[in-house]
Design a protein around this motif. Structure first.
Motif, PDB file in Angstrom:
ATOM      1  N   ILE A 257      36.937  39.446  33.836  1.00 52.88           N
ATOM      2  CA  ILE A 257      38.189  40.077  34.255  1.00 52.88           C
ATOM      3  C   ILE A 257      38.023  41.592  34.354  1.00 52.88           C
ATOM      4  CG2 ILE A 257      40.568  40.569  33.525  1.00 52.88           C
ATOM      5  CD1 ILE A 257      40.756  37.727  32.530  1.00 52.88           C
TER       6      ILE A 257
ATOM      7  N   GLY B 288      44.987  38.534  38.689  1.00 53.73           N
ATOM      8  CA  GLY B 288      43.765  38.742  39.436  1.00 53.73           C
ATOM      9  C   GLY B 288      43.892  39.884  40.415  1.00 53.73           C
ATOM     10  N   TYR B 289      42.787  40.223  41.066  1.00 46.92           N
ATOM     11  CA  TYR B 289      42.834  41.231  42.108  1.00 46.92           C
ATOM     12  C   TYR B 289      41.669  41.011  43.075  1.00 46.92           C
ATOM     13  CZ  TYR B 289      38.968  43.998  40.109  1.00 46.92           C
ATOM     14  OH  TYR B 289      37.756  44.431  39.659  1.00 46.92           O
TER      15      TYR B 289
ATOM     16  N   ILE C 201      48.321  30.936  40.163  1.00 43.27           N
ATOM     17  CA  ILE C 201      47.483  32.101  39.892  1.00 43.27           C
ATOM     18  C   ILE C 201      48.256  33.021  38.962  1.00 43.27           C
ATOM     19  CG2 ILE C 201      46.226  34.037  40.887  1.00 43.27           C
ATOM     20  CD1 ILE C 201      45.146  31.319  41.713  1.00 43.27           C
TER      21      ILE C 201
ATOM     22  N   TRP D 219      38.649  38.682  40.817  1.00 42.92           N
ATOM     23  CA  TRP D 219      38.900  37.534  39.954  1.00 42.92           C
ATOM     24  C   TRP D 219      40.290  36.963  40.150  1.00 42.92           C
ATOM     25  CZ3 TRP D 219      42.803  37.894  36.168  1.00 42.92           C
ATOM     26  CH2 TRP D 219      43.306  39.185  35.945  1.00 42.92           C
ATOM     27  N   ALA D 220      40.442  35.740  39.678  1.00 42.61           N
ATOM     28  CA  ALA D 220      41.745  35.066  39.653  1.00 42.61           C
ATOM     29  C   ALA D 220      41.789  34.221  38.386  1.00 42.61           C
ATOM     30  CB  ALA D 220      41.925  34.184  40.878  1.00 42.61           C
ATOM     31  N   ARG D 221      42.922  34.252  37.689  1.00 45.34           N
ATOM     32  CA  ARG D 221      43.068  33.446  36.467  1.00 45.34           C
ATOM     33  C   ARG D 221      44.081  32.339  36.706  1.00 45.34           C
ATOM     34  NH1 ARG D 221      46.307  33.393  32.032  1.00 45.34           N
ATOM     35  NH2 ARG D 221      47.349  35.345  32.599  1.00 45.34           N
TER      36      ARG D 221
END
Length: 219
Positions: A172, A199-200, A196, A177-179
């Motif tokens: 992160i 993230g960015y 989601i 990333w994406a969570r």
């Protein structure tokens, strides 16, 4: 029963209870089998029961037939132990490929880099040729590995996009990333919504300049 796995690359059984794994002629086996799953083919090590077409309780319970090697703890000893990979990783990878295809995008799972140093879980190609390499990381991976694999992907024309389900994952803010939520593999495979949570894609810095102006004269 021996603690072992089947090596799909060499077509041999590896006995983890033996110092040389039963193959004294292969001095690099330890390094190969203990490498992070993200650094090798996830299907390199196979459950012996699955290979022999026997029933495996772990696989029946929702685990993958593919294995990884970890250090156990028995008294003061740290023996090598074979464990099943969670099937959520596989379900997420297949979900990405299936969803991309449904929207008319080209997608492929388990894409090897040209230098064979790493494998992207899934690569989705857009209409303009932009290639997104999805890296599903549900296990711990150190910051240096995240950076190295991201650089390697970009060198091969792939923009990495990491997926995590742990808000403390080291990837992160170190790469795109994406969570997502930690949901059962069956829900992922059945198409349940995967929200989601954060993230960015990229960070853009704007520099604001202020001009010095003389004060206006009083009227």
């Amino acid at each position: 029963m021996a603690n072992g796995v089947w090596h799909t690359g060499y077509g041999i059984e590896i006995n983890l209870s033996l110092p040389d794994f039963g193959h004294p002629d292969r001095s690099d086996l330890l390094q190969e089998i203990t490498a992070s799953v993200s650094e090798r083919d996830p299907q390199l090590l196979e459950c012996l029961a699955h290979h022999d077409k026997r029933e495996c309780p772990s696989e029946s319970g929702g685990k993958s037939p593919w294995m990884f090697i970890r250090r156990g703890r028995v008294g003061g000893q740290r023996p090598l132990v074979a464990s099943h990979l969670p099937i959520t990783h596989k379900a997420t990878k297949e979900r990405i490929v299936e969803t991309a295809g449904r929207y008319g995008l080209d997608a492929e799972a388990e894409v090897h880099m040209a230098n064979r140093r790493s494998v992207s879980d899934a690569v989705v190609t857009g209409p303009d040729g932009l290639r997104i390499g999805w890296e599903i990381q549900y296990h711990h991976l150190g910051p240096s590995s995240v950076h190295r694999r991201s650089v390697n992907a970009r060198e091969h024309g792939i923009t990495p996009l990491w997926v995590a389900k742990d808000r403390t994952a080291s990837l992160i803010d170190r790469a795109p990333w994406a969570r997502v939520d930690d949901i059962p593999w069956k829900d992922i495979a059945d198409g349940k919504e995967m929200v989601i949570r954060g993230g960015y894609r990229h960070l853009e810095v704007w520099e604001v300049r202020t001009e010095q102006r003389a004060p206006l004269p009083h009227q």
